[in-house]
Scaffold this active site. Structure first.
Site, short mmCIF file in Angstrom:
data_model
loop_
_atom_site.label_atom_id
_atom_site.label_comp_id
_atom_site.label_asym_id
_atom_site.label_seq_id
_atom_site.Cartn_x
_atom_site.Cartn_y
_atom_site.Cartn_z
N CYS A 101 9.18 66.88 25.45
CA CYS A 101 8.96 65.76 26.35
C CYS A 101 10.28 65.08 26.73
O CYS A 101 11.27 65.21 26.01
CB CYS A 101 8.06 64.68 25.74
N ARG B 84 11.87 69.41 30.37
CA ARG B 84 11.47 69.23 28.97
C ARG B 84 9.95 69.33 28.79
O ARG B 84 9.47 69.30 27.66
CB ARG B 84 11.95 67.87 28.46
N TRP C 209 5.27 67.60 27.21
CA TRP C 209 4.92 68.95 26.75
C TRP C 209 3.97 68.74 25.59
O TRP C 209 4.34 68.19 24.56
CB TRP C 209 6.18 69.70 26.30
N ASN D 80 9.13 61.00 22.39
CA ASN D 80 9.50 62.42 22.33
C ASN D 80 9.65 62.78 20.86
O ASN D 80 10.49 62.20 20.17
CB ASN D 80 10.82 62.65 23.06
N GLY D 81 8.83 63.73 20.39
CA GLY D 81 8.91 64.13 18.99
C GLY D 81 7.53 64.37 18.43
O GLY D 81 6.56 64.52 19.18
N GLU E 128 14.62 91.11 25.92
CA GLU E 128 14.82 90.02 26.89
C GLU E 128 14.04 90.32 28.18
O GLU E 128 13.43 89.42 28.76
CB GLU E 128 16.33 89.86 27.17
N LYS F 88 11.04 87.95 29.73
CA LYS F 88 11.03 87.42 31.10
C LYS F 88 9.67 87.70 31.75
O LYS F 88 9.10 86.82 32.38
CB LYS F 88 12.12 88.07 31.96
N GLU G 187 6.82 85.50 30.09
CA GLU G 187 6.79 84.06 30.30
C GLU G 187 6.50 83.65 31.73
O GLU G 187 5.90 82.61 31.95
CB GLU G 187 8.02 83.35 29.73
N HIS H 21 7.25 105.56 14.97
CA HIS H 21 6.73 105.03 13.71
C HIS H 21 5.50 104.15 13.91
O HIS H 21 5.14 103.39 13.01
CB HIS H 21 7.83 104.27 12.96
N LYS I 235 11.58 73.77 29.24
CA LYS I 235 12.94 74.31 29.26
C LYS I 235 13.67 74.03 27.95
O LYS I 235 14.44 74.85 27.48
CB LYS I 235 13.69 73.67 30.44
#
Ligand code: M6R
Length: 609
Positions: free
Chosen positions: A2, A27, A74, A98-99, A479, A483, A486, A502, A604
């Site tokens: 947030c 955020r 968030w 925020n937290g 990576e 991408k 997400e 395997h 982000k």
């Protein structure tokens, strides 16, 4: 995580608060809201969804007042609905947070038993009610806030309005970042420098335990023992402008295309162009005596660390470990006293990486952070920091920050190698030349975007896929898979090509799309053996290779869709092979119509653990 913002001014604040929130939207964007005090009343406007919905509401609603707080969320506790949007209020206070409050259930139950009614599922509302209970008992606003801080456990940065003190904004820090931005006629609070830089001449970072009492022309900060605290006031040299998309439909597309330019700029900070050697600022410790290197990060930054491990091992001849911060911080592994720990983070605020940094500092490790956001907590908490100079990255999916991280990590690896005598001056020059060729090479890849867009068209209905590679191409594969996951919500897995046999090979079936990264290097032939195994199971292969690589597979070329890239070396390959994966994810997401820059459930900057 947030983002929180607050403002006390001589003028109305709601439109400035909204502009500030736009700078904090990275955020979180599940919901947002603003509260002000006006005519002896707390007023608020909140909305579900990203800030465009709040903006729309505010265009039809008057929200007067010269003091206010704002929030972009968030979701942690409670669904991303309007009822859970901040600010949370009672008849006496408005709070943005925020937290995470870890003992919120326990306090909530006690409050419910004493007759308090809750209107949201958030941990933040607990703060409002505890604070109100103390105010009702006759404590001053300041003492009520301190008493509330003593009751709650967890992490928090708070902006608090108290109706009985309509000219004071309270800012409280207990583990989450918070700063005060000031000018002559108004004072702000914000979660980061970026949110404050457009409006403030000076910035002051709060420390844990601080309560700041802020009015329009002045503010005072009190530390955990309620003593007046002197915190350094820093000038804001450069106001970072809110980026525009320019000709691009999304920030992510813009940021992908910026890479040749920003990488050149980023590298120019660490390379002396005249001599073709490194020019790294001096560090507060001697790199020649480093016994081992530990790289710590999350998400894409972790993959950048994994890729760079091969450079550190090859160039420095010391042991290298790469750690996921959220795991590492609780494992308590023994750390060598001469070890260097490198923290990699675009935001410089990721809670797990920051906690790992603090843990390593307490163990006496030499620390360095590689960050994009210059004034971030990691910069301030590590012995030294190297900025990646990618510029603001707005798209949630990391693209240009990732490749700039790689560039700086390569420079650091070469620098340690030269310092401890593992690399000669000639080798340094050779590797620097490779680094300098990267902007041109990735620009060549970007020129082939149409080809990738066509490929994405063929793949737009896929529901699952694999990305395979060996050596550095394995983290490049992970990576690439991240991408795609997400931003297009397609299940994707990055796997070491040699490990398929395997277990995961059981997943292969007709037409399953499989991306294979195979530059011609010492692992090329091994990768091609794995390619054969995949083709033999009728999967549909998209082969990323160079001309020589394609030629060498002979008749198999008819059985794959090939995407041909420039010839690369040990330094350039991870950059060049990352770009097509970014583009493929972007174009598939475009076709699926997902929210590319603000994918669901993400933010982000991840400032919760
Ligand atoms: O700001 P950081 O680099 O510390 O962030 C770490 C991850 O949250 C981040 O890389 C995340 O995985 C990105 N969304 C990936 O695109």
């Amino acid at each position: 995580m947030c983002g929180i913002i607050g403002l006390v001014s001589d003028q109305e604040v709601s439109s400035t608060l909204l502009e500030g929130l736009k700078r904090l939207e990275y955020r979180g964007y599940d919901s947002s809201g603003i509260a002000t005090i006006n005519a002896n009343k707390i007023e608020r406007v909140r909305s579900k969804g990203n800030l465009s919905f709040l903006e729309e509401k505010l265009s039809n609603t008057n929200l007067p007042g010269n003091i206010g707080v704002g929030h972009t969320r968030w979701a942690t506790h409670g669904t991303p609905d309007e009822k859970n949007a901040h600010p949370h209020i009672t008849d006496k206070v408005a709070v943005v947070h925020n937290g995470i409050i870890e003992n919120n259930n326990q306090i909530r139950n006690q409050l419910i038993e004493s007759g308090v009614e809750f209107s949201s599922d958030t941990d933040t509302e607990v703060i409002c009610h505890v604070l109100t209970t103390y105010l009702n008992s006759g404590l001053s606003a300041y003492d009520s806030i301190r008493a509330t801080m003593n009751d709650i456990r967890g992490t928090y940065a708070l902006g608090v309005l108290v109706l009985s003190e309509p000219e004071k904004l309270y800012a409280v820090r207990g583990g989450s970042p918070l700063a005060i931005g000031s000018t002559k006629n108004q004072n702000f609070i914000g979660s980061d420098t970026y949110s404050l830089s457009a409006y403030s001449e000076n910035i002051t970072y709060l420390k844990d335990g601080d309560i700041a009492v802020i009015e329009s022309h002045s503010y005072s900060i009190y530390d955990h023992s309620d003593s007046l605290a002197i915190r350094e006031k820093q000038s804001i040299i450069e106001s970072v402008s809110l980026s525009e998309k320019g000709i691009f439909k999304h920030f992510m597309a813009k940021e992908i295309h910026e890479q040749p330019e920003v990488l050149a700029k980023s590298l120019s900070n660490y390379i002396d162009m005249e001599t073709g050697t490194l020019n790294i600022p001096s560090l507060p410790y001697d790199l020649s005596g480093i016994s081992n290197v530990t790289l710590v990060a999350c998400g894409s930054s972790y993959y950048a660390g994994l890729i760079s491990r091969d450079w550190f091992e090859k160039f420095t001849n010391v042991k290298v470990g790469v750690e996921i911060a959220s795991e590492f911080r609780y494992r308590e592994p023994p750390m060598d006293i001469n070890g260097l720990t490198v923290f990699i983070s675009q935001s410089g605020e990721t809670a797990d990486t920051l906690a790992a940094l603090r843990h390593c500092k307490s163990l006496g490790q030499k620390t360095i952070s590689i960050v994009n956001v210059g004034d971030s907590s990691m910069c301030r908490n590590s012995d030294a920091s190297l900025k990646i100079y990618a510029g603001p990255e707005i798209g949630v999916a990391s693209t240009k920050a990732f490749t700039c991280q790689l560039g700086v990590l390569a420079c650091l690896a070469i620098k340690i190698g030269v310092s401890n005598g593992s690399l000669s001056k000639d080798q340094e020059k050779e590797y620097v030349q490779s680094l300098l060729s990267i902007p041109r090479l990735i620009s060549n890849t970007l020129d082939k975007e149409d080809e990738i867009a066509d490929l994405a068209h063929d793949l737009s209905n896929i529901t699952t896929t694999l990305y395979l590679g060996r050596g550095q191409m394995y983290p490049v594969a992970m990576e690439g898979a991240l991408k795609l996951k997400e931003i297009s919500y397609v299940h994707a897995e990055g796997y070491p090509a040699g490990e398929m046999k395997h277990g995961p090979i059981a997943l292969l079936e007709k037409d399953l799309p499989v991306f294979m990264m195979a530059p011609t290097n010492r692992l090329y032939e091994k990768t091609i053996s794995n390619l054969n195994e995949v083709i033999a199971r009728d999967a549909s292969v998209i082969l990323l290779t160079d001309e020589e690589g394609l030629k060498n597979i002979g008749y198999l070329a008819n059985k794959v869709k090939a995407f041909v890239l420039d010839k690369t070396d040990f330094i350039t390959a991870p950059f060049v092979y990352t770009l097509p994966n970014q583009l493929i994810a972007y174009h598939i997401a475009l076709l699926k119509g997902t929210d590319v820059d603000q994918p669901r459930n993400l933010a982000k900057s991840v400032t919760v653990e």
